[in-house]
Design a protein around this motif. Structure first.
Motif, PDB file in Angstrom:
ATOM      1  N   LEU A  18       0.846  -1.201   0.000  1.00 11.05           N
ATOM      2  CA  LEU A  18       0.000   0.000   0.000  1.00 11.05           C
ATOM      3  C   LEU A  18       0.875   1.242   0.000  1.00 11.05           C
ATOM      4  CD1 LEU A  18      -2.697   1.495   0.130  1.00 11.05           C
ATOM      5  CD2 LEU A  18      -2.653   1.184   2.620  1.00 11.05           C
ATOM      6  N   ALA A  19       1.935   1.237   0.789  1.00  9.36           N
ATOM      7  CA  ALA A  19       2.835   2.389   0.844  1.00  9.36           C
ATOM      8  C   ALA A  19       3.455   2.644  -0.526  1.00  9.36           C
ATOM      9  CB  ALA A  19       3.920   2.155   1.889  1.00  9.36           C
ATOM     10  N   ALA A  20       3.869   1.599  -1.223  1.00 11.28           N
ATOM     11  CA  ALA A  20       4.465   1.751  -2.556  1.00 11.28           C
ATOM     12  C   ALA A  20       3.437   2.282  -3.553  1.00 11.28           C
ATOM     13  CB  ALA A  20       5.031   0.419  -3.032  1.00 11.28           C
ATOM     14  N   LYS A  21       2.217   1.779  -3.468  1.00 11.06           N
ATOM     15  CA  LYS A  21       1.139   2.231  -4.367  1.00 11.06           C
ATOM     16  C   LYS A  21       0.864   3.713  -4.157  1.00 11.06           C
ATOM     17  CE  LYS A  21      -3.855   1.490  -5.110  1.00 11.06           C
ATOM     18  NZ  LYS A  21      -4.266   2.868  -4.910  1.00 11.06           N
ATOM     19  N   LEU A  22       0.728   4.122  -2.895  1.00 10.38           N
ATOM     20  CA  LEU A  22       0.431   5.519  -2.600  1.00 10.38           C
ATOM     21  C   LEU A  22       1.597   6.430  -2.989  1.00 10.38           C
ATOM     22  CD1 LEU A  22      -1.392   5.131   0.826  1.00 10.38           C
ATOM     23  CD2 LEU A  22      -2.413   5.545  -1.419  1.00 10.38           C
ATOM     24  N   ALA A  23       2.826   5.989  -2.747  1.00  5.99           N
ATOM     25  CA  ALA A  23       3.996   6.785  -3.125  1.00  5.99           C
ATOM     26  C   ALA A  23       4.034   6.988  -4.638  1.00  5.99           C
ATOM     27  CB  ALA A  23       5.274   6.119  -2.631  1.00  5.99           C
ATOM     28  N   ALA A  24       3.686   5.954  -5.394  1.00  8.42           N
ATOM     29  CA  ALA A  24       3.662   6.061  -6.854  1.00  8.42           C
ATOM     30  C   ALA A  24       2.595   7.057  -7.324  1.00  8.42           C
ATOM     31  CB  ALA A  24       3.412   4.691  -7.470  1.00  8.42           C
ATOM     32  N   GLU A  25       1.557   7.234  -6.499  1.00 10.07           N
ATOM     33  CA  GLU A  25       0.484   8.186  -6.823  1.00 10.07           C
ATOM     34  C   GLU A  25       0.797   9.595  -6.324  1.00 10.07           C
ATOM     35  OE1 GLU A  25      -3.079   6.485  -5.157  1.00 10.07           O
ATOM     36  OE2 GLU A  25      -3.036   4.776  -6.529  1.00 10.07           O
ATOM     37  N   GLY A  26       1.941   9.774  -5.656  1.00  9.97           N
ATOM     38  CA  GLY A  26       2.341  11.097  -5.200  1.00  9.97           C
ATOM     39  C   GLY A  26       2.080  11.399  -3.737  1.00  9.97           C
ATOM     40  N   TRP A  27       1.676  10.403  -2.959  1.00 13.36           N
ATOM     41  CA  TRP A  27       1.452  10.591  -1.531  1.00 13.36           C
ATOM     42  C   TRP A  27       2.798  10.575  -0.801  1.00 13.36           C
ATOM     43  CZ3 TRP A  27      -3.487   9.370   1.227  1.00 13.36           C
ATOM     44  CH2 TRP A  27      -4.579   9.346   0.366  1.00 13.36           C
ATOM     45  N   VAL A  28       2.885  11.330   0.288  1.00 12.23           N
ATOM     46  CA  VAL A  28       4.045  11.287   1.173  1.00 12.23           C
ATOM     47  C   VAL A  28       3.543  10.772   2.512  1.00 12.23           C
ATOM     48  CG1 VAL A  28       5.857  12.609   2.312  1.00 12.23           C
ATOM     49  CG2 VAL A  28       5.142  13.210  -0.031  1.00 12.23           C
ATOM     50  N   ILE A  29       3.888   9.553   2.843  1.00 10.60           N
ATOM     51  CA  ILE A  29       3.362   8.895   4.037  1.00 10.60           C
ATOM     52  C   ILE A  29       4.186   9.278   5.252  1.00 10.60           C
ATOM     53  CG2 ILE A  29       2.910   6.676   5.137  1.00 10.60           C
ATOM     54  CD1 ILE A  29       2.430   5.604   2.285  1.00 10.60           C
ATOM     55  N   ARG A  30       3.481   9.751   6.280  1.00 12.82           N
ATOM     56  CA  ARG A  30       4.128  10.079   7.555  1.00 12.82           C
ATOM     57  C   ARG A  30       4.076   8.886   8.495  1.00 12.82           C
ATOM     58  NH1 ARG A  30       0.311  13.936   9.142  1.00 12.82           N
ATOM     59  NH2 ARG A  30       1.135  13.672  11.224  1.00 12.82           N
ATOM     60  N   ARG A  31       2.930   8.203   8.518  1.00 14.37           N
ATOM     61  CA  ARG A  31       2.736   7.073   9.435  1.00 14.37           C
ATOM     62  C   ARG A  31       1.623   6.189   8.896  1.00 14.37           C
ATOM     63  NH1 ARG A  31       0.959   9.012  14.921  1.00 14.37           N
ATOM     64  NH2 ARG A  31      -1.114   8.373  14.328  1.00 14.37           N
ATOM     65  N   MET A  32       1.734   4.901   9.146  1.00 19.60           N
ATOM     66  CA  MET A  32       0.694   3.953   8.735  1.00 19.60           C
ATOM     67  C   MET A  32       0.469   2.978   9.880  1.00 19.60           C
ATOM     68  SD  MET A  32       0.654   1.386   5.448  1.00 19.60           S
ATOM     69  CE  MET A  32       0.725   2.706   4.273  1.00 19.60           C
ATOM     70  N   GLU A  33      -0.795   2.706  10.170  1.00 23.12           N
ATOM     71  CA  GLU A  33      -1.143   1.777  11.246  1.00 23.12           C
ATOM     72  C   GLU A  33      -2.184   0.794  10.738  1.00 23.12           C
ATOM     73  OE1 GLU A  33      -2.696   4.053  14.499  1.00 23.12           O
ATOM     74  OE2 GLU A  33      -0.882   5.237  14.703  1.00 23.12           O
ATOM     75  N   ALA A  34      -2.211  -0.363  11.348  1.00 24.83           N
ATOM     76  CA  ALA A  34      -3.258  -1.336  11.065  1.00 24.83           C
ATOM     77  C   ALA A  34      -4.272  -1.271  12.196  1.00 24.83           C
ATOM     78  CB  ALA A  34      -2.667  -2.737  10.961  1.00 24.83           C
ATOM     79  N   THR A  35      -5.538  -1.006  11.854  1.00 22.48           N
ATOM     80  CA  THR A  35      -6.606  -1.073  12.845  1.00 22.48           C
ATOM     81  C   THR A  35      -7.134  -2.497  12.832  1.00 22.48           C
ATOM     82  OG1 THR A  35      -8.376  -0.479  11.294  1.00 22.48           O
ATOM     83  CG2 THR A  35      -7.200   1.346  12.369  1.00 22.48           C
ATOM     84  N   ASN A  36      -8.270  -2.725  13.447  1.00 22.87           N
ATOM     85  CA  ASN A  36      -8.844  -4.070  13.441  1.00 22.87           C
ATOM     86  C   ASN A  36      -9.273  -4.515  12.052  1.00 22.87           C
ATOM     87  OD1 ASN A  36      -8.509  -4.443  16.181  1.00 22.87           O
ATOM     88  ND2 ASN A  36     -10.510  -3.596  16.668  1.00 22.87           N
ATOM     89  N   SER A  37      -9.607  -3.554  11.171  1.00 22.15           N
ATOM     90  CA  SER A  37     -10.118  -3.946   9.864  1.00 22.15           C
ATOM     91  C   SER A  37      -9.640  -3.070   8.711  1.00 22.15           C
ATOM     92  CB  SER A  37     -11.646  -3.949   9.897  1.00 22.15           C
ATOM     93  OG  SER A  37     -12.128  -2.668  10.255  1.00 22.15           O
ATOM     94  N   CYS A  38      -8.744  -2.111   8.958  1.00 23.55           N
ATOM     95  CA  CYS A  38      -8.264  -1.189   7.915  1.00 23.55           C
ATOM     96  C   CYS A  38      -6.790  -0.888   8.089  1.00 23.55           C
ATOM     97  CB  CYS A  38      -8.964   0.171   8.029  1.00 23.55           C
ATOM     98  SG  CYS A  38     -10.666   0.241   7.560  1.00 23.55           S
ATOM     99  N   TYR A  39      -6.224  -0.319   7.019  1.00 28.37           N
ATOM    100  CA  TYR A  39      -4.952   0.371   7.147  1.00 28.37           C
ATOM    101  C   TYR A  39      -5.280   1.847   7.289  1.00 28.37           C
ATOM    102  CZ  TYR A  39      -2.129  -3.665   5.777  1.00 28.37           C
ATOM    103  OH  TYR A  39      -1.516  -4.890   5.732  1.00 28.37           O
ATOM    104  N   GLU A  40      -4.743   2.461   8.310  1.00 24.24           N
ATOM    105  CA  GLU A  40      -4.949   3.882   8.570  1.00 24.24           C
ATOM    106  C   GLU A  40      -3.656   4.598   8.182  1.00 24.24           C
ATOM    107  OE1 GLU A  40      -6.282   6.727  12.306  1.00 24.24           O
ATOM    108  OE2 GLU A  40      -5.828   4.621  12.660  1.00 24.24           O
ATOM    109  N   VAL A  41      -3.782   5.590   7.297  1.00 29.19           N
ATOM    110  CA  VAL A  41      -2.612   6.261   6.750  1.00 29.19           C
ATOM    111  C   VAL A  41      -2.663   7.747   7.086  1.00 29.19           C
ATOM    112  CG1 VAL A  41      -1.373   6.828   4.631  1.00 29.19           C
ATOM    113  CG2 VAL A  41      -2.488   4.598   4.858  1.00 29.19           C
ATOM    114  N   TYR A  42      -1.584   8.241   7.653  1.00 28.98           N
ATOM    115  CA  TYR A  42      -1.405   9.669   7.890  1.00 28.98           C
ATOM    116  C   TYR A  42      -0.388  10.128   6.862  1.00 28.98           C
ATOM    117  CZ  TYR A  42      -3.605   8.633  12.354  1.00 28.98           C
ATOM    118  OH  TYR A  42      -4.471   8.220  13.325  1.00 28.98           O
TER     119      TYR A  42
END
Length: 86
Positions: free
Chosen positions: A39-63
């Motif tokens: 997911l981080a690679a996909k978002l980076a390819a789309e131009g996102w700059v990820i600060r933090r990523m967490e796994a919740t009980n049912s999602c990936y939460e991305v800051y």
């Protein structure tokens, strides 16, 4: 004393319920989840700059900062990587 404890429990659960609005991710077994690095690679390819990523009980939460440079908190389905909207 009992009423204070009940009040604190209700306040805590209410605050955590409102923390993410109405985000509803589909619960799927963890064995089906794709790695968060994909997911981080996909978002980076789309131009996102990820600060933090967490796994919740049912999602990936991305800051992150989106491609427009706006700071956001976003939720993604861990199997499809489809963004989950509130």
């Amino acid at each position: 004393m009992k009423s204070i404890i009940v009040t604190l429990v209700l306040a805590f659960t209410a605050s955590s319920a409102f923390a993410h609005g109405d985000v509803k991710c589909t619960a799927r077994p963890k064995a089906e989840w794709k790695p968060h690095t994909e997911l981080a690679a996909k978002l980076a390819a789309e131009g996102w700059v990820i600060r933090r990523m967490e796994a919740t009980n049912s999602c990936y939460e991305v800051y992150a900062k989106d491609p427009q440079g706006k700071r956001i908190e976003a939720f993604f389905d861990p199997v499809t990587f489809k963004r989950v909207e509130e």
